[in-house]
Design an enzyme around this catalytic site. Structure first.
Site, PDB file in Angstrom:
ATOM      1  CE  LYS A  13      -3.977  -1.086   2.787  1.00  0.00           C
ATOM      2  NZ  LYS A  13      -4.661  -0.561   3.964  1.00  0.00           N
ATOM      3  CG  ASP A  71      -9.817   0.155   7.127  1.00  0.00           C
ATOM      4  OD1 ASP A  71      -8.794  -0.357   7.611  1.00  0.00           O
ATOM      5  OD2 ASP A  71     -10.918  -0.428   7.142  1.00  0.00           O
ATOM      6  CB  SER A  72      -8.656  -0.850   1.423  1.00  0.00           C
ATOM      7  OG  SER A  72      -7.395  -1.301   1.848  1.00  0.00           O
ATOM      8  N   GLY A 152      -2.725  -9.488  -1.085  1.00  0.00           N
ATOM      9  CA  GLY A 152      -4.053  -9.768  -0.528  1.00  0.00           C
ATOM     10  C   GLY A 152      -4.920 -10.603  -1.458  1.00  0.00           C
ATOM     11  CE1 TYR A 153      -9.448 -12.468   1.118  1.00  0.00           C
ATOM     12  CE2 TYR A 153      -8.496 -10.379   1.823  1.00  0.00           C
ATOM     13  CZ  TYR A 153      -9.052 -11.611   2.121  1.00  0.00           C
ATOM     14  OH  TYR A 153      -9.217 -11.988   3.440  1.00  0.00           O
ATOM     15  CE  LYS A 174      -4.475  -3.392  -6.732  1.00  0.00           C
ATOM     16  NZ  LYS A 174      -3.861  -3.953  -5.543  1.00  0.00           N
ATOM     17  NE  ARG A 180      -4.203   0.729  -2.308  1.00  0.00           N
ATOM     18  CZ  ARG A 180      -4.851  -0.307  -1.787  1.00  0.00           C
ATOM     19  NH1 ARG A 180      -5.691  -0.128  -0.791  1.00  0.00           N
ATOM     20  NH2 ARG A 180      -4.674  -1.510  -2.265  1.00  0.00           N
TER      21      ARG A 180
HETATM   22  P1  IMP Z   1      -6.103  -2.560   5.961  1.00  0.00           P
HETATM   23  O1  IMP Z   1      -4.632  -2.486   5.846  1.00  0.00           O
HETATM   24  O2  IMP Z   1      -6.606  -2.625   7.338  1.00  0.00           O
HETATM   25  O3  IMP Z   1      -6.799  -1.523   5.141  1.00  0.00           O
HETATM   26  O4  IMP Z   1      -6.509  -3.984   5.360  1.00  0.00           O
HETATM   27  C1  IMP Z   1      -6.706  -4.097   4.047  1.00  0.00           C
HETATM   28  C2  IMP Z   1      -6.771  -5.546   3.680  1.00  0.00           C
HETATM   29  O5  IMP Z   1      -7.764  -5.673   2.651  1.00  0.00           O
HETATM   30  C3  IMP Z   1      -5.478  -6.041   3.062  1.00  0.00           C
HETATM   31  O6  IMP Z   1      -4.615  -6.596   4.008  1.00  0.00           O
HETATM   32  C4  IMP Z   1      -5.976  -7.037   2.037  1.00  0.00           C
HETATM   33  O7  IMP Z   1      -6.268  -8.244   2.644  1.00  0.00           O
HETATM   34  C5  IMP Z   1      -7.276  -6.395   1.570  1.00  0.00           C
HETATM   35  N1  IMP Z   1      -7.021  -5.443   0.461  1.00  0.00           N
HETATM   36  C6  IMP Z   1      -7.171  -4.092   0.464  1.00  0.00           C
HETATM   37  N2  IMP Z   1      -6.835  -3.563  -0.721  1.00  0.00           N
HETATM   38  C7  IMP Z   1      -6.453  -4.589  -1.482  1.00  0.00           C
HETATM   39  C8  IMP Z   1      -5.967  -4.661  -2.819  1.00  0.00           C
HETATM   40  O8  IMP Z   1      -5.785  -3.662  -3.552  1.00  0.00           O
HETATM   41  N3  IMP Z   1      -5.689  -5.876  -3.264  1.00  0.00           N
HETATM   42  C9  IMP Z   1      -5.855  -6.983  -2.513  1.00  0.00           C
HETATM   43  N4  IMP Z   1      -6.279  -6.990  -1.270  1.00  0.00           N
HETATM   44  C10 IMP Z   1      -6.584  -5.792  -0.743  1.00  0.00           C
END
Ligand code: IMP
Length: 263
Positions: A13, A71-72, A152-153, A174, A180
């Site tokens: 990120k 937050d994502s 991640g996913y 992407k 994002r």
């Molecule tokens: P955060 O860091 O608390 O926002 O958690 C976000 C989580 O959501 C990540 O650790 C991934 O599991 C998932 N995630 C968020 N954005 C993405 C992305 O762009 N690609 C893949 N997984 C994502």
């Protein structure tokens, strides 16, 4: 260059934000580079917006510097938005992403579902109200996972109108459609607006007072005096100058050229 702190430890990120904000003269610094020692933030919110705000405000309070947090997460429609705000925690709890993919596939009974990624960005500045921006990217799930890029996913998500998963795209592709980048585009617009307003405030405005008009009239009525200075011929600013006046006589410069000698 402006410096913003990012309230995240996720290297993927951080890199994505650094790449996307660099062209706008913004240097993104991870909060771990600024706050030494242990400092963890608990994401206790029920929504992406709540969690982004909690993170940005906690780091801003601690550092006093403009801070943003995102937050994502990944939301599967047929699973009522699961794993959603629990995306990271869920993968951790089941023992990694491969296990998480398997779990989601089982919950869906192997069927494909509509899905989306959501990103909320909160920007906190000390003494100001926190502002927030949200971006979404819609698509569907695919199994088995495909692609090696991203995180991640990414490998089980195909965005609408694309035949490839996020993990099969390079960073630039992407970033051009991701949740994002959609949230970030709004954030950048906001920053640009702030910058323009700040520039306007500090710009020196021409005075439009009566006094200025009077000054202009006075200037118009003064006859133009051509200074004698104008007759000063500067041959070379660094070596010498020649004053031109009536008494000036050009020096006789003796010369001999080949043609003269032949005469
Ligand atoms: P955060 O860091 O608390 O926002 O958690 C976000 C989580 O959501 C990540 O650790 C991934 O599991 C998932 N995630 C968020 N954005 C993405 C992305 O762009 N690609 C893949 N997984 C994502």
């Amino acid at each position: 260059m402006k410096k913003f702190i990012i309230a995240s430890t996720n290297e993927h990120k951080i890199r994505e934000f650094q790449t996307m904000l660099k062209p706008f003269g913004i240097k993104v610094v991870p909060y771990k580079d600024v706050i030494k020692g242990q400092f963890e933030i608990e994401e206790t919110g029920a929504t992406f917006a709540d969690n982004a705000k909690i993170k940005a405000e906690a780091i801003c309070e601690k550092t006093g510097l403009p801070t943003f947090a995102d937050d994502s997460g990944f939301c599967v429609k047929d699973l009522a938005g699961f794993p959603g705000v629990r995306s990271a925690r869920f993968a951790e709890e089941v023992g990694g992403y491969d296990k998480a993919f398997e779990d989601i596939k089982n919950r869906l009974n192997g069927k494909c579902s509509e899905a989306k990624f959501v990103c909320n960005i909160a920007f906190a500045v000390k003494g100001e109200k926190t502002v927030q921006f949200e971006g979404k990217c819609y698509g569907f799930t695919v199994f088995p996972p495909r692609g090696e890029n991203g995180f991640g996913y990414d490998s089980i998500f195909v965005p609408n109108s694309f035949g490839r998963t996020f993990a099969e795209m390079d960073d630039a592709e992407k970033n051009s459609i991701s949740h994002r980048s959609v949230a970030l585009a709004q954030f950048i617009k906001f920053i640009e607006k702030l910058t323009k307003e700040a520039e306007k405030k500090t710009a020196v405005k021409p005075l439009k007072t009566k006094a200025t008009k009077v000054d202009a009239k006075i200037e118009e009525s003064i006859p133009v005096v051509v200074e004698k200075e104008e007759e000063k011929i500067v041959v070379d600013e660094n070596t010498f100058s020649v004053e031109v006046d009536e008494k000036f006589v050009a020096p006789e410069v003796p010369f001999s050229s080949e043609s003269d000698e032949k005469k």
